[in-house]
Design a protein around this motif. Structure first.
Motif, PDB file in Angstrom:
ATOM      1  N   GLU A   1      -6.467  -8.331   0.213  1.00 48.74           N
ATOM      2  CA  GLU A   1      -7.233  -7.422  -0.642  1.00 48.74           C
ATOM      3  C   GLU A   1      -8.029  -6.412   0.171  1.00 48.74           C
ATOM      4  O   GLU A   1      -8.144  -5.245  -0.199  1.00 48.74           O
ATOM      5  CB  GLU A   1      -8.187  -8.215  -1.531  1.00 48.74           C
TER       6      GLU A   1
ATOM      7  N   GLU B   1      -6.151   6.919  -6.238  1.00 47.95           N
ATOM      8  CA  GLU B   1      -5.384   5.746  -6.659  1.00 47.95           C
ATOM      9  C   GLU B   1      -5.144   4.833  -5.474  1.00 47.95           C
ATOM     10  O   GLU B   1      -4.969   5.300  -4.342  1.00 47.95           O
ATOM     11  CB  GLU B   1      -4.027   6.189  -7.214  1.00 47.95           C
ATOM     12  N   SER B   2      -5.109   3.538  -5.769  1.00 43.46           N
ATOM     13  CA  SER B   2      -4.792   2.567  -4.722  1.00 43.46           C
ATOM     14  C   SER B   2      -3.325   2.723  -4.339  1.00 43.46           C
ATOM     15  O   SER B   2      -2.489   3.090  -5.159  1.00 43.46           O
ATOM     16  CB  SER B   2      -5.064   1.168  -5.251  1.00 43.46           C
ATOM     17  N   LEU B   3      -3.006   2.447  -3.079  1.00 45.57           N
ATOM     18  CA  LEU B   3      -1.616   2.580  -2.636  1.00 45.57           C
ATOM     19  C   LEU B   3      -0.817   1.294  -2.814  1.00 45.57           C
ATOM     20  O   LEU B   3       0.397   1.331  -2.885  1.00 45.57           O
ATOM     21  CB  LEU B   3      -1.580   2.980  -1.156  1.00 45.57           C
ATOM     22  N   GLY B   4      -1.489   0.169  -2.840  1.00 46.24           N
ATOM     23  CA  GLY B   4      -0.754  -1.095  -2.883  1.00 46.24           C
ATOM     24  C   GLY B   4      -0.273  -1.461  -1.483  1.00 46.24           C
ATOM     25  O   GLY B   4      -0.204  -0.613  -0.596  1.00 46.24           O
TER      26      GLY B   4
ATOM     27  N   ARG C   1       1.464 -10.665  -3.606  1.00 46.49           N
ATOM     28  CA  ARG C   1       0.496 -11.317  -4.488  1.00 46.49           C
ATOM     29  C   ARG C   1       0.112 -12.716  -4.049  1.00 46.49           C
ATOM     30  O   ARG C   1      -0.927 -13.208  -4.422  1.00 46.49           O
ATOM     31  CB  ARG C   1       1.093 -11.448  -5.873  1.00 46.49           C
ATOM     32  N   PHE C   2       0.986 -13.389  -3.318  1.00 44.51           N
ATOM     33  CA  PHE C   2       0.546 -14.726  -2.910  1.00 44.51           C
ATOM     34  C   PHE C   2       0.230 -14.822  -1.421  1.00 44.51           C
ATOM     35  O   PHE C   2       0.074 -15.908  -0.883  1.00 44.51           O
ATOM     36  CB  PHE C   2       1.505 -15.827  -3.402  1.00 44.51           C
ATOM     37  N   LEU C   3       0.103 -13.694  -0.764  1.00 45.30           N
ATOM     38  CA  LEU C   3      -0.339 -13.694   0.632  1.00 45.30           C
ATOM     39  C   LEU C   3      -1.854 -13.601   0.671  1.00 45.30           C
ATOM     40  O   LEU C   3      -2.424 -12.636   0.181  1.00 45.30           O
ATOM     41  CB  LEU C   3       0.255 -12.501   1.378  1.00 45.30           C
ATOM     42  N   GLU C   4      -2.487 -14.603   1.254  1.00 47.05           N
ATOM     43  CA  GLU C   4      -3.943 -14.523   1.364  1.00 47.05           C
ATOM     44  C   GLU C   4      -4.316 -13.552   2.493  1.00 47.05           C
ATOM     45  O   GLU C   4      -5.219 -12.740   2.344  1.00 47.05           O
ATOM     46  CB  GLU C   4      -4.525 -15.910   1.636  1.00 47.05           C
TER      47      GLU C   4
END
Lengths: 123, 290
Positions: free
Chosen positions: B214, B273-276, B194-197
């Motif tokens: 993303e 569905e997204s895999l993440g 979540r905090f990796l750009e």
């Protein structure tokens, strides 16, 4: 806190929209900064930035240079209208489909809604 | 700040650790370096830090080679697994003094604050610290160096979950107070995604992906439904994994997931569905059957 199915920036933008709709954020009120959002959700500040940009593009927030982000006047009415437009198709249709699958009739649904609405307006 | 990694090859005897790896890093970002064990992550970080001269190729920081270049290397900090730049016989406070001498932007107050938060005593002998406290010392030395490029190579090892979250909070604070470049290697992808750009993925010494997090996630999807329908749907698409339960099948697809893709899946009665980040990484880098 987040689900995997939507980009995080969109989930944050949606949350701010909900806050405005629900009155937790007032029009012309200042929104927490991107850094505060980033620290709170442990996300990259660029992600929070993107959420804010999304809301600025949609006319929900505006930027006061050197001060921060504010809720646009008229944002609540605008959001209500947008959400009304998508309510039946996006929210209600899946529920109606589920009701059909599990054998709840239209009459049952209408009876339940009347009961609920009656209660709410009676308060 | 800009880092140019140009055609790096690294051999160890018969083993090729890095194979013609080129990468360019610009701006101030938190970047995740992901790869399986033995993929070449640590070797790459050692080369970027100027600790090792590669078999061939070079690394430039703002146009200057990093290897044997003191002016450049003082702007870089690489924190490895066990804060190994310090002598075991020393006390923690001596390690701080040494860092203050080496690091032009050293922030002693920040270092002491971090050690306090991680409950590492200044008077402790480094040799007596637990693995988690050694990692915490490494983190404090790495963040307080305030280098233009800070690389943290699996520094989370030995840290319990509350300490790791403390580390993530402090890293984010540092980044926001003083934007600079961080490269983080970790196997705990779910925790840090979540905090990796940006994300860099290395697999078998080669660059597999470099780009926005993303954007990476948006390229992977699980398509689930009736097995025959799924098989028909994935023809011509890159399938990186499959799972089956009775007549239901999921195919993991990697590539552009656009509106056409989603509409077709919906028409065929398939769920998308997204895999993440973590699952997508696992499917992309898992050992192949053949």
């Amino acid at each position: 806190m987040f689900d995997d199915q939507q980009p995080i920036y969109r989930q944050i933008a949606d949350q701010i929209r909900q806050d405005i709709l629900g009155g937790r954020l007032e029009e012309e009120e200042q929104v927490m900064s991107t850094n505060q959002y980033a620290a709170f959700y442990r996300i990259n500040p660029a992600t929070a930035q993107k959420a804010f940009q999304n809301l600025v593009d949609d006319g929900v927030l505006y930027k006061k240079r050197g001060i921060g982000m504010f809720v646009q006047a008229g944002a609540r009415a605008k959001l209500q209208e947008e959400h009304r437009a998508s309510f039946f198709g996006q929210r209600l249709d899946p529920i109606l489909t589920e009701a059909r699958v599990i054998g709840i009739s239209a009459a049952d649904l209408i009876a339940y809604i009347s009961l609920k609405q009656g209660k709410d307006s009676g308060q | 700040m800009n880092i140019e990694i140009r055609n790096i090859h690294q051999r160890f005897g018969d083993t090729i650790a890095l194979n013609d790896l080129s990468l360019s890093i610009e701006g101030t970002k938190i970047i995740g370096l992901l790869g399986r064990n033995g993929s070449g992550k640590s070797t790459l970080l050692n080369i970027i830090a100027g600790f090792r001269k590669p078999t061939s190729g070079k690394v430039l920081m703002d146009g200057e080679p990093v290897f044997e270049n003191g002016r450049i290397t003082e702007r870089l900090a690489l924190i490895r697994e066990v804060g190994d730049t310090v002598e075991d016989s020393e006390k923690v406070e001596e390690a701080l003094r040494y860092a203050a001498y080496l690091r032009p932007n050293w922030n002693d107050e920040r270092a002491r604050y971090l050690l306090d938060r991680f409950e590492v005593s200044l008077k402790s002998k480094i040799s007596s610290l637990s693995r988690g406290r050694r990692s915490a010392l490494g983190i404090a030395l790495g963040l307080a160096a305030q280098a233009d490029l800070t690389m943290l190579d699996e520094t989370y090892l030995g840290l319990d979950a509350p300490s790791r979250y403390l580390f993530y909070d402090e890293l984010l604070q540092d980044y926001m107070n003083q934007p600079r470049t961080f490269i983080l290697s970790s196997h705990l992808i779910e925790e840090i995604a979540r905090f990796l750009e940006d994300i860099v993925i290395i697999d078998h010494g080669k660059l597999m992906f470099h780009g926005n997090t993303e954007q990476f996630v948006s390229q992977g999807a699980a398509v689930t439904g009736n097995a025959a329908d799924v098989d028909r749907f994935v023809v011509g698409k890159k399938v990186i994994g499959e799972r089956q339960l009775g007549r239901t099948k999921s195919a993991m697809v990697y590539g552009e997931i656009n509106i056409g893709f989603l509409e077709q899946a919906s028409t065929d009665g398939l769920d998308v569905e997204s895999l993440g980040v973590q699952d997508l990484f696992v499917y992309l880098t898992q050992p192949k059957d053949e």
